[in-house]
Scaffold this motif. Structure first.
Motif, PDB file in Angstrom:
ATOM      1  N   ALA A   7      38.036  66.868  17.196  1.00 56.06           N
ATOM      2  CA  ALA A   7      38.760  65.671  16.783  1.00 56.06           C
ATOM      3  C   ALA A   7      38.670  64.640  17.898  1.00 56.06           C
ATOM      4  O   ALA A   7      38.616  64.986  19.075  1.00 56.06           O
ATOM      5  CB  ALA A   7      40.212  66.000  16.490  1.00 56.06           C
ATOM      6  N   GLY A   8      38.668  63.395  17.501  1.00 55.90           N
ATOM      7  CA  GLY A   8      38.588  62.303  18.467  1.00 55.90           C
ATOM      8  C   GLY A   8      39.901  62.088  19.188  1.00 55.90           C
ATOM      9  O   GLY A   8      40.929  62.690  18.850  1.00 55.90           O
ATOM     10  N   PRO A   9      39.881  61.220  20.177  1.00 57.99           N
ATOM     11  CA  PRO A   9      41.074  60.958  20.978  1.00 57.99           C
ATOM     12  C   PRO A   9      42.229  60.377  20.162  1.00 57.99           C
ATOM     13  O   PRO A   9      42.025  59.662  19.193  1.00 57.99           O
ATOM     14  CB  PRO A   9      40.607  59.933  22.013  1.00 57.99           C
ATOM     15  CG  PRO A   9      39.126  59.996  22.007  1.00 57.99           C
ATOM     16  CD  PRO A   9      38.727  60.461  20.642  1.00 57.99           C
ATOM     17  N   VAL A  10      43.425  60.736  20.615  1.00 57.67           N
ATOM     18  CA  VAL A  10      44.670  60.219  20.047  1.00 57.67           C
ATOM     19  C   VAL A  10      45.392  59.504  21.175  1.00 57.67           C
ATOM     20  O   VAL A  10      45.567  60.063  22.261  1.00 57.67           O
ATOM     21  CB  VAL A  10      45.547  61.366  19.498  1.00 57.67           C
ATOM     22  CG1 VAL A  10      46.894  60.857  19.036  1.00 57.67           C
ATOM     23  CG2 VAL A  10      44.817  62.104  18.385  1.00 57.67           C
ATOM     24  N   LYS A  11      45.797  58.256  20.918  1.00 53.99           N
ATOM     25  CA  LYS A  11      46.486  57.468  21.942  1.00 53.99           C
ATOM     26  C   LYS A  11      47.991  57.700  21.830  1.00 53.99           C
ATOM     27  O   LYS A  11      48.553  57.644  20.745  1.00 53.99           O
ATOM     28  CB  LYS A  11      46.184  55.987  21.760  1.00 53.99           C
ATOM     29  CG  LYS A  11      46.720  55.112  22.882  1.00 53.99           C
ATOM     30  CD  LYS A  11      46.349  53.673  22.681  1.00 53.99           C
ATOM     31  CE  LYS A  11      44.898  53.514  23.088  1.00 53.99           C
ATOM     32  NZ  LYS A  11      44.501  52.104  23.224  1.00 53.99           N
ATOM     33  N   ARG A  12      48.608  57.995  22.971  1.00 56.19           N
ATOM     34  CA  ARG A  12      50.063  58.172  23.035  1.00 56.19           C
ATOM     35  C   ARG A  12      50.597  57.387  24.214  1.00 56.19           C
ATOM     36  O   ARG A  12      49.920  57.209  25.221  1.00 56.19           O
ATOM     37  CB  ARG A  12      50.417  59.655  23.192  1.00 56.19           C
ATOM     38  CG  ARG A  12      50.145  60.432  21.922  1.00 56.19           C
ATOM     39  CD  ARG A  12      50.315  61.917  22.038  1.00 56.19           C
ATOM     40  NE  ARG A  12      51.610  62.380  22.484  1.00 56.19           N
ATOM     41  CZ  ARG A  12      51.935  63.667  22.596  1.00 56.19           C
ATOM     42  NH1 ARG A  12      51.070  64.612  22.268  1.00 56.19           N
ATOM     43  NH2 ARG A  12      53.116  64.026  23.031  1.00 56.19           N
ATOM     44  N   SER A  13      51.837  56.937  24.094  1.00 61.80           N
ATOM     45  CA  SER A  13      52.499  56.227  25.188  1.00 61.80           C
ATOM     46  C   SER A  13      53.255  57.212  26.057  1.00 61.80           C
ATOM     47  O   SER A  13      53.884  58.145  25.554  1.00 61.80           O
ATOM     48  CB  SER A  13      53.480  55.194  24.640  1.00 61.80           C
ATOM     49  OG  SER A  13      52.786  54.168  24.010  1.00 61.80           O
ATOM     50  N   VAL A  14      53.178  57.005  27.359  1.00 67.26           N
ATOM     51  CA  VAL A  14      53.858  57.852  28.338  1.00 67.26           C
ATOM     52  C   VAL A  14      54.502  56.922  29.362  1.00 67.26           C
ATOM     53  O   VAL A  14      53.920  55.914  29.740  1.00 67.26           O
ATOM     54  CB  VAL A  14      52.853  58.793  29.046  1.00 67.26           C
ATOM     55  CG1 VAL A  14      53.543  59.690  30.048  1.00 67.26           C
ATOM     56  CG2 VAL A  14      52.074  59.627  28.042  1.00 67.26           C
ATOM     57  N   THR A  15      55.689  57.277  29.818  1.00 58.91           N
ATOM     58  CA  THR A  15      56.364  56.488  30.843  1.00 58.91           C
ATOM     59  C   THR A  15      56.101  57.105  32.206  1.00 58.91           C
ATOM     60  O   THR A  15      56.369  58.285  32.421  1.00 58.91           O
ATOM     61  CB  THR A  15      57.881  56.428  30.572  1.00 58.91           C
ATOM     62  OG1 THR A  15      58.084  55.866  29.277  1.00 58.91           O
ATOM     63  CG2 THR A  15      58.590  55.584  31.605  1.00 58.91           C
ATOM     64  N   ILE A  16      55.567  56.292  33.105  1.00 62.49           N
ATOM     65  CA  ILE A  16      55.296  56.724  34.482  1.00 62.49           C
ATOM     66  C   ILE A  16      55.998  55.737  35.403  1.00 62.49           C
ATOM     67  O   ILE A  16      55.718  54.540  35.347  1.00 62.49           O
ATOM     68  CB  ILE A  16      53.787  56.742  34.794  1.00 62.49           C
ATOM     69  CG1 ILE A  16      53.057  57.714  33.860  1.00 62.49           C
ATOM     70  CG2 ILE A  16      53.535  57.124  36.246  1.00 62.49           C
ATOM     71  CD1 ILE A  16      51.546  57.663  34.015  1.00 62.49           C
ATOM     72  N   ALA A  17      56.892  56.230  36.223  1.00 57.72           N
ATOM     73  CA  ALA A  17      57.641  55.392  37.175  1.00 57.72           C
ATOM     74  C   ALA A  17      58.292  54.201  36.473  1.00 57.72           C
ATOM     75  O   ALA A  17      58.257  53.082  36.970  1.00 57.72           O
ATOM     76  CB  ALA A  17      56.730  54.940  38.311  1.00 57.72           C
ATOM     77  N   GLY A  18      58.852  54.458  35.301  1.00 60.65           N
ATOM     78  CA  GLY A  18      59.559  53.420  34.574  1.00 60.65           C
ATOM     79  C   GLY A  18      58.685  52.457  33.789  1.00 60.65           C
ATOM     80  O   GLY A  18      59.189  51.520  33.193  1.00 60.65           O
ATOM     81  N   HIS A  19      57.374  52.672  33.791  1.00 60.04           N
ATOM     82  CA  HIS A  19      56.452  51.783  33.086  1.00 60.04           C
ATOM     83  C   HIS A  19      55.735  52.552  31.985  1.00 60.04           C
ATOM     84  O   HIS A  19      55.253  53.668  32.208  1.00 60.04           O
ATOM     85  CB  HIS A  19      55.410  51.194  34.044  1.00 60.04           C
ATOM     86  CG  HIS A  19      56.013  50.381  35.138  1.00 60.04           C
ATOM     87  ND1 HIS A  19      56.541  49.130  34.935  1.00 60.04           N
ATOM     88  CD2 HIS A  19      56.190  50.648  36.454  1.00 60.04           C
ATOM     89  CE1 HIS A  19      57.003  48.661  36.070  1.00 60.04           C
ATOM     90  NE2 HIS A  19      56.811  49.565  37.025  1.00 60.04           N
ATOM     91  N   GLN A  20      55.650  51.935  30.810  1.00 62.43           N
ATOM     92  CA  GLN A  20      54.908  52.528  29.708  1.00 62.43           C
ATOM     93  C   GLN A  20      53.411  52.350  29.943  1.00 62.43           C
ATOM     94  O   GLN A  20      52.971  51.269  30.336  1.00 62.43           O
ATOM     95  CB  GLN A  20      55.277  51.848  28.383  1.00 62.43           C
ATOM     96  CG  GLN A  20      56.636  52.205  27.868  1.00 62.43           C
ATOM     97  CD  GLN A  20      56.614  53.475  27.027  1.00 62.43           C
ATOM     98  OE1 GLN A  20      55.582  54.013  26.690  1.00 62.43           O
ATOM     99  NE2 GLN A  20      57.790  53.944  26.692  1.00 62.43           N
ATOM    100  N   THR A  21      52.664  53.401  29.698  1.00 57.68           N
ATOM    101  CA  THR A  21      51.207  53.317  29.716  1.00 57.68           C
ATOM    102  C   THR A  21      50.705  54.139  28.546  1.00 57.68           C
ATOM    103  O   THR A  21      51.389  55.053  28.091  1.00 57.68           O
ATOM    104  CB  THR A  21      50.625  53.810  31.058  1.00 57.68           C
ATOM    105  OG1 THR A  21      49.230  53.515  31.101  1.00 57.68           O
ATOM    106  CG2 THR A  21      50.821  55.292  31.271  1.00 57.68           C
ATOM    107  N   SER A  22      49.534  53.819  28.065  1.00 56.04           N
ATOM    108  CA  SER A  22      48.984  54.620  26.977  1.00 56.04           C
ATOM    109  C   SER A  22      47.829  55.450  27.507  1.00 56.04           C
ATOM    110  O   SER A  22      47.075  55.013  28.389  1.00 56.04           O
ATOM    111  CB  SER A  22      48.538  53.736  25.818  1.00 56.04           C
ATOM    112  OG  SER A  22      47.543  52.838  26.222  1.00 56.04           O
ATOM    113  N   VAL A  23      47.723  56.646  26.968  1.00 52.48           N
ATOM    114  CA  VAL A  23      46.683  57.588  27.366  1.00 52.48           C
ATOM    115  C   VAL A  23      46.019  58.085  26.093  1.00 52.48           C
ATOM    116  O   VAL A  23      46.703  58.455  25.137  1.00 52.48           O
ATOM    117  CB  VAL A  23      47.265  58.780  28.154  1.00 52.48           C
ATOM    118  CG1 VAL A  23      46.173  59.747  28.568  1.00 52.48           C
ATOM    119  CG2 VAL A  23      48.043  58.309  29.368  1.00 52.48           C
ATOM    120  N   SER A  24      44.695  58.095  26.082  1.00 53.78           N
ATOM    121  CA  SER A  24      43.939  58.621  24.948  1.00 53.78           C
ATOM    122  C   SER A  24      43.320  59.952  25.333  1.00 53.78           C
ATOM    123  O   SER A  24      42.514  60.016  26.271  1.00 53.78           O
ATOM    124  CB  SER A  24      42.831  57.648  24.539  1.00 53.78           C
ATOM    125  OG  SER A  24      43.372  56.465  24.023  1.00 53.78           O
TER     126      SER A  24
END
Length: 81
Positions: A7-24
């Motif tokens: 299956a291909g990548p799935v993008k999810r949001s993660v909070t790192i040091a109080g900042h949202q970032t998305s990871v696929s």
């Protein structure tokens, strides 16, 4: 043995040091990351933050998704030996 499910990548949001970032990541890596967070007794975001801290400390940091995949590979490859 069952054939692997690709299956291909799935993008999810993660909070790192109080900042949202998305990871696929591919679903198999999300599942492994969730398993590792459970084994470490950490929230998923805390484990990602720890991996990110190690990533940015290196001389030529890879992107976060690559760092997570590498961290997971090293973690589980060392457990199988």
């Amino acid at each position: 043995m069952n054939a692997p499910s690709f299956a291909g990548p799935v993008k999810r949001s993660v909070t790192i040091a109080g900042h949202q970032t998305s990871v696929s990541l591919e679903p198999v890596f999300w599942a492994a990351l969730e398993r590792a967070a459970g084994e470490e007794r950490l929230p998923l975001s805390a484990l990602v933050a720890r991996i990110d801290g190690g990533r940015i400390a290196g001389p030529s940091p890879p992107n976060l998704a690559s760092a997570i995949r590498t961290w997971l590979y090293l973690r589980y490859a060392s457990h199988s030996q």
